[in-house]
Design a protein around this motif. Structure first.
Motif, PDB file in Angstrom:
ATOM      1  N   LEU A 298     -39.092  -1.869 -67.923  1.00 32.77           N
ATOM      2  CA  LEU A 298     -38.847  -3.233 -67.471  1.00 32.77           C
ATOM      3  C   LEU A 298     -39.052  -3.287 -65.965  1.00 32.77           C
ATOM      4  O   LEU A 298     -38.462  -2.492 -65.224  1.00 32.77           O
ATOM      5  CB  LEU A 298     -37.409  -3.654 -67.794  1.00 32.77           C
ATOM      6  CG  LEU A 298     -37.035  -3.901 -69.256  1.00 32.77           C
ATOM      7  CD1 LEU A 298     -35.545  -4.186 -69.354  1.00 32.77           C
ATOM      8  CD2 LEU A 298     -37.832  -5.040 -69.853  1.00 32.77           C
ATOM      9  N   VAL A 299     -39.868  -4.205 -65.502  1.00 30.67           N
ATOM     10  CA  VAL A 299     -40.117  -4.330 -64.069  1.00 30.67           C
ATOM     11  C   VAL A 299     -38.817  -4.740 -63.373  1.00 30.67           C
ATOM     12  O   VAL A 299     -38.155  -5.703 -63.766  1.00 30.67           O
ATOM     13  CB  VAL A 299     -41.222  -5.365 -63.794  1.00 30.67           C
ATOM     14  CG1 VAL A 299     -41.402  -5.580 -62.297  1.00 30.67           C
ATOM     15  CG2 VAL A 299     -42.532  -4.907 -64.430  1.00 30.67           C
ATOM     16  N   GLY A 300     -38.440  -3.993 -62.352  1.00 33.55           N
ATOM     17  CA  GLY A 300     -37.190  -4.232 -61.656  1.00 33.55           C
ATOM     18  C   GLY A 300     -36.020  -3.476 -62.232  1.00 33.55           C
ATOM     19  O   GLY A 300     -34.929  -3.465 -61.654  1.00 33.55           O
ATOM     20  N   HIS A 301     -36.232  -2.842 -63.382  1.00 33.02           N
ATOM     21  CA  HIS A 301     -35.166  -2.072 -64.041  1.00 33.02           C
ATOM     22  C   HIS A 301     -35.706  -0.704 -64.470  1.00 33.02           C
ATOM     23  O   HIS A 301     -35.326  -0.173 -65.517  1.00 33.02           O
ATOM     24  CB  HIS A 301     -34.628  -2.838 -65.253  1.00 33.02           C
ATOM     25  CG  HIS A 301     -34.063  -4.181 -64.937  1.00 33.02           C
ATOM     26  ND1 HIS A 301     -32.716  -4.404 -64.741  1.00 33.02           N
ATOM     27  CD2 HIS A 301     -34.678  -5.374 -64.733  1.00 33.02           C
ATOM     28  CE1 HIS A 301     -32.524  -5.682 -64.463  1.00 33.02           C
ATOM     29  NE2 HIS A 301     -33.698  -6.292 -64.441  1.00 33.02           N
ATOM     30  N   GLU A 302     -36.572  -0.155 -63.653  1.00 34.72           N
ATOM     31  CA  GLU A 302     -37.220   1.105 -64.012  1.00 34.72           C
ATOM     32  C   GLU A 302     -36.225   2.246 -64.179  1.00 34.72           C
ATOM     33  O   GLU A 302     -36.489   3.195 -64.935  1.00 34.72           O
ATOM     34  CB  GLU A 302     -38.266   1.474 -62.950  1.00 34.72           C
ATOM     35  CG  GLU A 302     -39.504   0.601 -62.942  1.00 34.72           C
ATOM     36  CD  GLU A 302     -39.320  -0.723 -62.182  1.00 34.72           C
ATOM     37  OE1 GLU A 302     -40.279  -1.512 -62.117  1.00 34.72           O
ATOM     38  OE2 GLU A 302     -38.204  -0.957 -61.652  1.00 34.72           O
ATOM     39  N   GLN A 303     -35.078   2.155 -63.479  1.00 37.00           N
ATOM     40  CA  GLN A 303     -34.089   3.232 -63.584  1.00 37.00           C
ATOM     41  C   GLN A 303     -33.498   3.339 -64.981  1.00 37.00           C
ATOM     42  O   GLN A 303     -32.904   4.362 -65.344  1.00 37.00           O
ATOM     43  CB  GLN A 303     -32.966   3.033 -62.550  1.00 37.00           C
ATOM     44  CG  GLN A 303     -31.957   1.952 -62.872  1.00 37.00           C
ATOM     45  CD  GLN A 303     -32.474   0.536 -62.614  1.00 37.00           C
ATOM     46  OE1 GLN A 303     -33.598   0.345 -62.185  1.00 37.00           O
ATOM     47  NE2 GLN A 303     -31.626  -0.449 -62.843  1.00 37.00           N
ATOM     48  N   LEU A 304     -33.662   2.303 -65.791  1.00 44.02           N
ATOM     49  CA  LEU A 304     -33.186   2.352 -67.175  1.00 44.02           C
ATOM     50  C   LEU A 304     -33.988   3.342 -68.002  1.00 44.02           C
ATOM     51  O   LEU A 304     -33.513   3.850 -69.014  1.00 44.02           O
ATOM     52  CB  LEU A 304     -33.269   0.944 -67.786  1.00 44.02           C
ATOM     53  CG  LEU A 304     -32.797   0.763 -69.227  1.00 44.02           C
ATOM     54  CD1 LEU A 304     -31.298   1.035 -69.334  1.00 44.02           C
ATOM     55  CD2 LEU A 304     -33.108  -0.649 -69.722  1.00 44.02           C
ATOM     56  N   GLY A 305     -35.207   3.634 -67.581  1.00 43.62           N
ATOM     57  CA  GLY A 305     -36.088   4.499 -68.353  1.00 43.62           C
ATOM     58  C   GLY A 305     -36.921   3.686 -69.328  1.00 43.62           C
ATOM     59  O   GLY A 305     -36.927   2.453 -69.313  1.00 43.62           O
ATOM     60  N   SER A 306     -37.608   4.373 -70.203  1.00 47.62           N
ATOM     61  CA  SER A 306     -38.518   3.710 -71.138  1.00 47.62           C
ATOM     62  C   SER A 306     -37.742   2.955 -72.208  1.00 47.62           C
ATOM     63  O   SER A 306     -36.794   3.480 -72.799  1.00 47.62           O
ATOM     64  CB  SER A 306     -39.438   4.736 -71.797  1.00 47.62           C
ATOM     65  OG  SER A 306     -40.310   4.112 -72.717  1.00 47.62           O
ATOM     66  N   ILE A 307     -38.160   1.713 -72.475  1.00 47.05           N
ATOM     67  CA  ILE A 307     -37.570   0.936 -73.566  1.00 47.05           C
ATOM     68  C   ILE A 307     -38.473   0.924 -74.794  1.00 47.05           C
ATOM     69  O   ILE A 307     -38.062   0.448 -75.853  1.00 47.05           O
ATOM     70  CB  ILE A 307     -37.283  -0.513 -73.136  1.00 47.05           C
ATOM     71  CG1 ILE A 307     -38.582  -1.230 -72.767  1.00 47.05           C
ATOM     72  CG2 ILE A 307     -36.273  -0.566 -72.008  1.00 47.05           C
ATOM     73  CD1 ILE A 307     -38.481  -2.735 -72.755  1.00 47.05           C
ATOM     74  N   CYS A 308     -39.680   1.442 -74.661  1.00 48.60           N
ATOM     75  CA  CYS A 308     -40.629   1.435 -75.770  1.00 48.60           C
ATOM     76  C   CYS A 308     -41.601   2.591 -75.565  1.00 48.60           C
ATOM     77  O   CYS A 308     -42.237   2.674 -74.513  1.00 48.60           O
ATOM     78  CB  CYS A 308     -41.383   0.101 -75.831  1.00 48.60           C
ATOM     79  SG  CYS A 308     -42.699   0.030 -77.068  1.00 48.60           S
ATOM     80  N   SER A 309     -41.719   3.460 -76.533  1.00 50.17           N
ATOM     81  CA  SER A 309     -42.566   4.641 -76.354  1.00 50.17           C
ATOM     82  C   SER A 309     -43.193   5.032 -77.682  1.00 50.17           C
ATOM     83  O   SER A 309     -42.812   4.543 -78.744  1.00 50.17           O
ATOM     84  CB  SER A 309     -41.757   5.810 -75.770  1.00 50.17           C
ATOM     85  OG  SER A 309     -40.658   6.109 -76.614  1.00 50.17           O
ATOM     86  N   GLY A 310     -44.157   5.943 -77.602  1.00 45.82           N
ATOM     87  CA  GLY A 310     -44.804   6.418 -78.818  1.00 45.82           C
ATOM     88  C   GLY A 310     -46.135   7.061 -78.516  1.00 45.82           C
ATOM     89  O   GLY A 310     -46.389   7.489 -77.382  1.00 45.82           O
ATOM     90  N   GLY A 311     -47.011   7.102 -79.509  1.00 39.22           N
ATOM     91  CA  GLY A 311     -48.304   7.725 -79.304  1.00 39.22           C
ATOM     92  C   GLY A 311     -49.046   7.998 -80.595  1.00 39.22           C
ATOM     93  O   GLY A 311     -48.624   7.606 -81.687  1.00 39.22           O
ATOM     94  N   ARG A 312     -50.165   8.698 -80.443  1.00 38.97           N
ATOM     95  CA  ARG A 312     -51.027   9.086 -81.564  1.00 38.97           C
ATOM     96  C   ARG A 312     -50.538  10.414 -82.129  1.00 38.97           C
ATOM     97  O   ARG A 312     -50.203  11.339 -81.389  1.00 38.97           O
ATOM     98  CB  ARG A 312     -52.475   9.230 -81.067  1.00 38.97           C
ATOM     99  CG  ARG A 312     -53.456   9.877 -82.057  1.00 38.97           C
ATOM    100  CD  ARG A 312     -53.829   8.938 -83.181  1.00 38.97           C
ATOM    101  NE  ARG A 312     -54.773   9.555 -84.111  1.00 38.97           N
ATOM    102  CZ  ARG A 312     -55.968   9.046 -84.412  1.00 38.97           C
ATOM    103  NH1 ARG A 312     -56.375   7.928 -83.839  1.00 38.97           N
ATOM    104  NH2 ARG A 312     -56.744   9.652 -85.285  1.00 38.97           N
ATOM    105  N   TYR A 313     -50.490  10.505 -83.450  1.00 38.70           N
ATOM    106  CA  TYR A 313     -50.133  11.767 -84.104  1.00 38.70           C
ATOM    107  C   TYR A 313     -51.104  11.985 -85.264  1.00 38.70           C
ATOM    108  O   TYR A 313     -51.432  11.070 -86.014  1.00 38.70           O
ATOM    109  CB  TYR A 313     -48.684  11.752 -84.598  1.00 38.70           C
ATOM    110  CG  TYR A 313     -48.301  10.522 -85.394  1.00 38.70           C
ATOM    111  CD1 TYR A 313     -48.492  10.463 -86.766  1.00 38.70           C
ATOM    112  CD2 TYR A 313     -47.756   9.417 -84.765  1.00 38.70           C
ATOM    113  CE1 TYR A 313     -48.144   9.345 -87.500  1.00 38.70           C
ATOM    114  CE2 TYR A 313     -47.400   8.280 -85.481  1.00 38.70           C
ATOM    115  CZ  TYR A 313     -47.600   8.248 -86.853  1.00 38.70           C
ATOM    116  OH  TYR A 313     -47.265   7.120 -87.572  1.00 38.70           O
TER     117      TYR A 313
END
Length: 449
Positions: A298-313
């Motif tokens: 979240l822009v302005g709340h980067e210290q919260l860390g990732s709120i949505c993640s993933g990738g190719r498997y």
């Protein structure tokens, strides 16, 4: 009975907070379905050996044991069940079990609770809601899905900005770029390097450099090169040129990864300008990722860390004879909602669905009040009837405490019913067959705080 003590890491929202969460889930679900994703739900438990087979530690898994087991007994590991700590492993099992009944590529969304035994802190819970989307193919899955899915997530999270959710940045990298670069340096423990780089934001560059030397087999020059790669970021194709310049000599894997990363950057610049940013430090420490990886802040709340993640498997769902490669992203809904509520970014216009409280003049007339409520509900208006035939002033105060905007009064001696807007004090004649509140008052809404 003494007042119970809340359990740390198990969030319970008040009614207005729950309305915010439900609105977020409704927006996500609607966006996913607009893109053809079908909803599924999987069981809450998986065999422990399956939960741990892709590099997770047993400390994160809540283990279920039969209640009649003797205290302290050590159950057979293969027969022990654990609560799932994410939705990816259960989904892989679901695909393998139901492959004969699914049409591939299979597009799925899943919104469920998961459980993870970690130390609770801001935005981190032991029980929380995730919202996932994945596309899985049978035997093969074209790269263009690695471009499509982050753009679907950008659309879903962007749709929440109208209620006060901050803009997002989706940070992307490609495991092929990282692996090709590391192997070009002469490093062979690629997974070890990725796990170390994944800790960069948490422990800093100097500590990561030490880890690369101590645990990943790098010398100081190789460690510096890995950190230089991790420092590259940008939202245009100059990122590709910078990686090539740093790598010097190219190789097939690096070239393939850079071509894929470039395709994603180009597509995002058109469909979601400024939202997707290439960031070469994004590693995602789990071993099963093989291509593009994503993290979202979240822009302005980067210290919260990732709120949505993933990738190719490519091999997570495989029975030895058949492989079902996929790509997916997962939103930490509870993490997002906790920040929205904790930072006062959004609010519900009221904490109850009821738009109208039908007053009760006396208990003998309750049946008439119930009939009015039934008539209003039949037209889609949420209504409740006053709990007691108290003085009207007390009934109005009851509606005010609950946040109900209108109070309905039954007419007496043939006079018309009346409805009162208790915010403005306006009171008008009303008929249960025709009266309707404004759209803004019909249902509670979630708005910027």
């Amino acid at each position: 009975m003494a007042r119970p003590t809340p359990l740390s890491g198990f969030p319970e929202w008040l009614p207005d907070g729950r309305l915010v969460e439900q609105h977020v889930l409704d927006v996500l679900r609607r966006t996913f379905e607009l893109h053809g994703f079908v909803g599924i739900e999987t069981r809450a438990v998986e065999p422990l050996d399956q939960l741990l087979r892709k590099g997770e530690t047993s400390k994160e898994v809540y283990v279920l044991r039969r209640l009649q087991e003797e205290a302290g007994a050590e159950p057979d590991r293969a027969g022990t069940l654990g609560l799932h700590f994410d939705l990816t492993v259960p989904f892989a099992r679901y695909v393998l079990e139901n492959a004969g009944h699914l049409a591939f590529p299979f597009r799925r969304y899943q919104i469920q609770k998961v459980w993870r035994g970690e130390r609770p802190q801001d935005g981190r819970f032991r029980e929380f809601v995730q919202a996932d989307i994945d596309v899985v193919g049978a035997g093969a899955l074209p790269y263009h899905y690695e471009v499509e899915l982050p753009l679907v997530m950008a659309e879903a999270l962007g749709a929440l900005q109208e209620i006060g959710v901050p803009p997002v940045r989706i940070l992307v990298n490609n495991r092929k770029v990282a692996e090709g670069f590391y192997r070009g340096l002469g490093l062979t423990d690629v997974e070890g390097v990725l796990r170390s780089i994944d800790k960069l934001d948490k422990i800093g560059a100097d500590a990561v450099a030490a880890l690369l030397v101590a645990e990943a087999g790098a010398d100081e020059a190789q460690a510096r090169a890995c950190l230089e790669l991790a420092s590259i970021s940008g939202s245009d194709e100059s990122v590709i040129d910078r990686v090539r310049a740093l790598a010097g000599e190219s190789n097939e894997l690096l070239d393939e990864g850079l071509a894929e990363l470039g395709a994603l950057i180009r597509a995002a610049a058109v469909r979601a300008p400024g939202v997707v940013v290439a960031d070469l430090k994004i590693a995602r420490g789990l071993d099963y990722y093989t291509g593009t990886v994503y993290e979202t802040v979240l822009v302005g709340h980067e210290q919260l860390g990732s709120i949505c993640s993933g990738g190719r498997y490519d091999t997570l769902a495989s029975d030895g004879a058949n492989t079902y490669p996929g790509v997916g992203l997962s939103i930490g809904v509870s993490r997002l909602v906790s920040r929205l509520l904790g930072a006062g970014l959004v609010k519900a216009t009221r904490s109850v669905p009821s738009a109208v409280l039908v007053a009760v003049s006396n208990e003998d007339a309750r049946e008439r009040s119930d009939a009015v409520a039934t008539a209003l509900r039949s037209r889609g208006i949420p209504v409740e009837v006053a709990p007691s035939a108290a003085k009207f002033g007390k009934q109005i105060r009851h509606a005010d405490r609950r946040g109900i905007p209108f109070v309905w009064f039954l007419g007496e001696d043939g006079s018309a019913d009346q409805v009162k807007d208790i915010r403005s004090g306006d009171q008008v004649d009303a008929d249960a067959a025709t009266w309707t509140p404004d759209d803004a008052d019909l249902w509670p809404r979630v708005v910027p705080a």
